[in-house]
Design a protein around this motif. Structure first.
Motif, PDB file in Angstrom:
ATOM      1  N   ASN A  51       0.867  -1.184   0.000  1.00 41.71           N
ATOM      2  CA  ASN A  51       0.000   0.000   0.000  1.00 41.71           C
ATOM      3  C   ASN A  51       0.901   1.231   0.000  1.00 41.71           C
ATOM      4  O   ASN A  51       1.446   1.594   1.034  1.00 41.71           O
ATOM      5  CB  ASN A  51      -0.887  -0.061   1.264  1.00 41.71           C
ATOM      6  CG  ASN A  51      -1.756   1.173   1.426  1.00 41.71           C
ATOM      7  OD1 ASN A  51      -1.839   2.017   0.546  1.00 41.71           O
ATOM      8  ND2 ASN A  51      -2.422   1.277   2.577  1.00 41.71           N
ATOM      9  N   LYS A  63       0.163   4.253  -0.352  1.00 41.40           N
ATOM     10  CA  LYS A  63      -0.492   5.439   0.227  1.00 41.40           C
ATOM     11  C   LYS A  63      -0.236   6.667  -0.652  1.00 41.40           C
ATOM     12  O   LYS A  63      -0.056   6.530  -1.866  1.00 41.40           O
ATOM     13  CB  LYS A  63      -0.051   5.639   1.676  1.00 41.40           C
ATOM     14  CG  LYS A  63      -0.268   4.356   2.516  1.00 41.40           C
ATOM     15  CD  LYS A  63      -0.159   4.565   3.995  1.00 41.40           C
ATOM     16  CE  LYS A  63      -0.367   3.231   4.705  1.00 41.40           C
ATOM     17  NZ  LYS A  63      -0.317   3.327   6.150  1.00 41.40           N
ATOM     18  N   GLU A  92      -7.197   4.502   7.823  1.00 49.00           N
ATOM     19  CA  GLU A  92      -6.983   5.921   7.486  1.00 49.00           C
ATOM     20  C   GLU A  92      -8.203   6.493   6.761  1.00 49.00           C
ATOM     21  O   GLU A  92      -8.550   7.663   6.941  1.00 49.00           O
ATOM     22  CB  GLU A  92      -5.705   6.066   6.637  1.00 49.00           C
ATOM     23  CG  GLU A  92      -4.461   5.842   7.492  1.00 49.00           C
ATOM     24  CD  GLU A  92      -3.238   5.356   6.734  1.00 49.00           C
ATOM     25  OE1 GLU A  92      -3.213   5.427   5.489  1.00 49.00           O
ATOM     26  OE2 GLU A  92      -2.299   4.886   7.404  1.00 49.00           O
ATOM     27  N   GLY A  95       0.584  -3.637   9.605  1.00 47.88           N
ATOM     28  CA  GLY A  95       0.949  -2.784  10.740  1.00 47.88           C
ATOM     29  C   GLY A  95       2.412  -2.983  11.062  1.00 47.88           C
ATOM     30  O   GLY A  95       2.767  -3.928  11.767  1.00 47.88           O
ATOM     31  N   SER A  96       3.267  -2.099  10.491  1.00 53.12           N
ATOM     32  CA  SER A  96       4.711  -2.155  10.727  1.00 53.12           C
ATOM     33  C   SER A  96       5.332  -3.517  10.430  1.00 53.12           C
ATOM     34  O   SER A  96       6.307  -3.906  11.076  1.00 53.12           O
ATOM     35  CB  SER A  96       5.040  -1.695  12.154  1.00 53.12           C
ATOM     36  OG  SER A  96       4.609  -0.360  12.346  1.00 53.12           O
ATOM     37  N   LEU A 142      -0.293  -6.854   4.424  1.00 52.77           N
ATOM     38  CA  LEU A 142      -0.596  -5.585   3.751  1.00 52.77           C
ATOM     39  C   LEU A 142       0.461  -4.620   4.282  1.00 52.77           C
ATOM     40  O   LEU A 142       0.466  -4.287   5.475  1.00 52.77           O
ATOM     41  CB  LEU A 142      -2.019  -5.123   4.075  1.00 52.77           C
ATOM     42  CG  LEU A 142      -2.472  -3.783   3.471  1.00 52.77           C
ATOM     43  CD1 LEU A 142      -2.271  -3.739   1.964  1.00 52.77           C
ATOM     44  CD2 LEU A 142      -3.950  -3.534   3.786  1.00 52.77           C
ATOM     45  N   ILE A 143       1.366  -4.221   3.404  1.00 48.56           N
ATOM     46  CA  ILE A 143       2.592  -3.549   3.823  1.00 48.56           C
ATOM     47  C   ILE A 143       2.556  -2.088   3.402  1.00 48.56           C
ATOM     48  O   ILE A 143       2.364  -1.795   2.216  1.00 48.56           O
ATOM     49  CB  ILE A 143       3.833  -4.217   3.155  1.00 48.56           C
ATOM     50  CG1 ILE A 143       3.726  -5.758   3.163  1.00 48.56           C
ATOM     51  CG2 ILE A 143       5.124  -3.725   3.773  1.00 48.56           C
ATOM     52  CD1 ILE A 143       3.725  -6.399   4.513  1.00 48.56           C
ATOM     53  N   GLY A 144       2.752  -1.177   4.341  1.00 49.83           N
ATOM     54  CA  GLY A 144       2.788   0.248   4.014  1.00 49.83           C
ATOM     55  C   GLY A 144       4.223   0.700   3.788  1.00 49.83           C
ATOM     56  O   GLY A 144       4.798   0.505   2.715  1.00 49.83           O
ATOM     57  N   GLY A 145       4.819   1.283   4.816  1.00 46.05           N
ATOM     58  CA  GLY A 145       6.161   1.875   4.714  1.00 46.05           C
ATOM     59  C   GLY A 145       7.191   1.002   4.014  1.00 46.05           C
ATOM     60  O   GLY A 145       7.916   1.472   3.122  1.00 46.05           O
TER      61      GLY A 145
HETATM   62  P1  PGA Z   1       2.648   0.250   7.725  1.00 46.49           P
HETATM   63  O1  PGA Z   1       1.213   0.453   7.063  1.00 46.49           O
HETATM   64  O2  PGA Z   1       3.212  -1.036   7.163  1.00 46.49           O
HETATM   65  O3  PGA Z   1       3.445   1.464   7.288  1.00 46.49           O
HETATM   66  O4  PGA Z   1       2.454   0.181   9.191  1.00 46.49           O
HETATM   67  C1  PGA Z   1       0.343  -0.640   6.835  1.00 46.49           C
HETATM   68  C2  PGA Z   1      -0.945  -0.159   6.215  1.00 46.49           C
HETATM   69  O5  PGA Z   1      -1.440   0.905   6.626  1.00 46.49           O
HETATM   70  O6  PGA Z   1      -1.510  -0.811   5.322  1.00 46.49           O
END
Ligand code: PGA
Length: 254
Positions: free
Chosen positions: A9, A11, A101, A216-217, A236-239
């Protein structure tokens, strides 16, 4: 059989050239993997980058395109919005819905998300539907009741056929972008609970087949342990999805 999935993701990050470069790097780093050795990988760039990023992903391989949101109506006078069908026609196969979010900053509630799920499914997209509790909820020992309600009100109105297209992401809000990851035991406990709720609402078979991702991290250091849990089917990977090497290390953590 359920699928292992790693979704990135992105973002509201990157520029168009940087997004194309990232997609190219991910593709190159995965190019030598034997067919069938990788999980399903979904990259979810911002809307304006979808077509260009999609063109970087080799057809028929492990890499798939997803969006981060869609509008709840099929089409019409909704200036600035993007429909599910538009996403499908630029090559998206997945769409993230119900991210915390969006729930928090854009006040997306179960009713709105229900409409979004319907238009996404009608357009042939697979929703990645997010659930997850806040720190207050966890500390009040209300996590399971909260998740059960999010599933019931947000998702379980779907028919069996519709539900079969859905991927669930468990994303504890306190772990998103904070560097605080749920322990693998905490993740497993909630994932098993989610699967049990699915079995009750649908069938044991539906529960066995649904992919449940952790978010989540998650990073290259903790992914192997998280993905090693019996009910964690990916992330589900953000950063960490914004750095090709890190994202690919996570993809290779199964
Ligand atoms: P994060 O985000 O890996 O940066 O914590 C995960 C997400 O919001 O999908």
């Amino acid at each position: 059989m359920r699928q292992n999935i790693v979704a990135g993701n992105w973002k509201m990050n990157l520029t168009y050239p940087a997004a194309l470069a990232l997609a190219g790097e991910i593709t190159a780093l995965l190019a030598d993997a034997p067919a069938g050795a990788l999980p399903c990988v979904v990259v979810c760039p911002p809307f304006p980058f979808l077509t260009g990023v999609g063109e970087k992903l080799p057809q028929g391989g492990p890499l798939h395109l997803g969006a981060q949101n869609c509008h709840q109506k099929e089409s019409g006078a909704f200036t600035g919005e993007v429909s599910a069908q538009m996403l499908a026609t630029v090559g998206c196969e997945y769409v993230i819905l119900g991210h915390s979010e969006r729930r928090q900053h854009f006040r997306e509630d179960d009713e709105l998300l229900g409409q979004k799920l319907k238009v996404a499914l009608a357009a042939g997209l697979k929703p990645i539907f997010c659930v997850g509790e806040s720190l207050d909820t966890r500390e009040a020992d209300d996590t399971f009741a909260f998740i059960a309600k999010q599933l019931k009100d947000g998702l379980f109105h779907l028919s069996n056929e519709e539900f079969a297209q859905v991927v669930i992401a468990y994303e504890p809000i306190w772990a998103i972008g904070t560097g605080k990851t749920a322990t693998s035991a905490q993740a497993q406990e909630v994932h098993a609970f989610i699967r049990e709720q699915v079995a009750r609402a649908y069938t044991a078979e539906a529960a066995q087949n649904v992919s449940i991702l952790y978010g989540g991290s998650a990073n290259a250091q903790n992914a192997r342990e998280l993905f090693g849990q019996p009910d964690v089917d990916g992330g589900l990977i953000g950063g960490a999805s914004l750095k090709a090497q890190d994202f690919v290390a996570i993809i290779r953590s199964f």
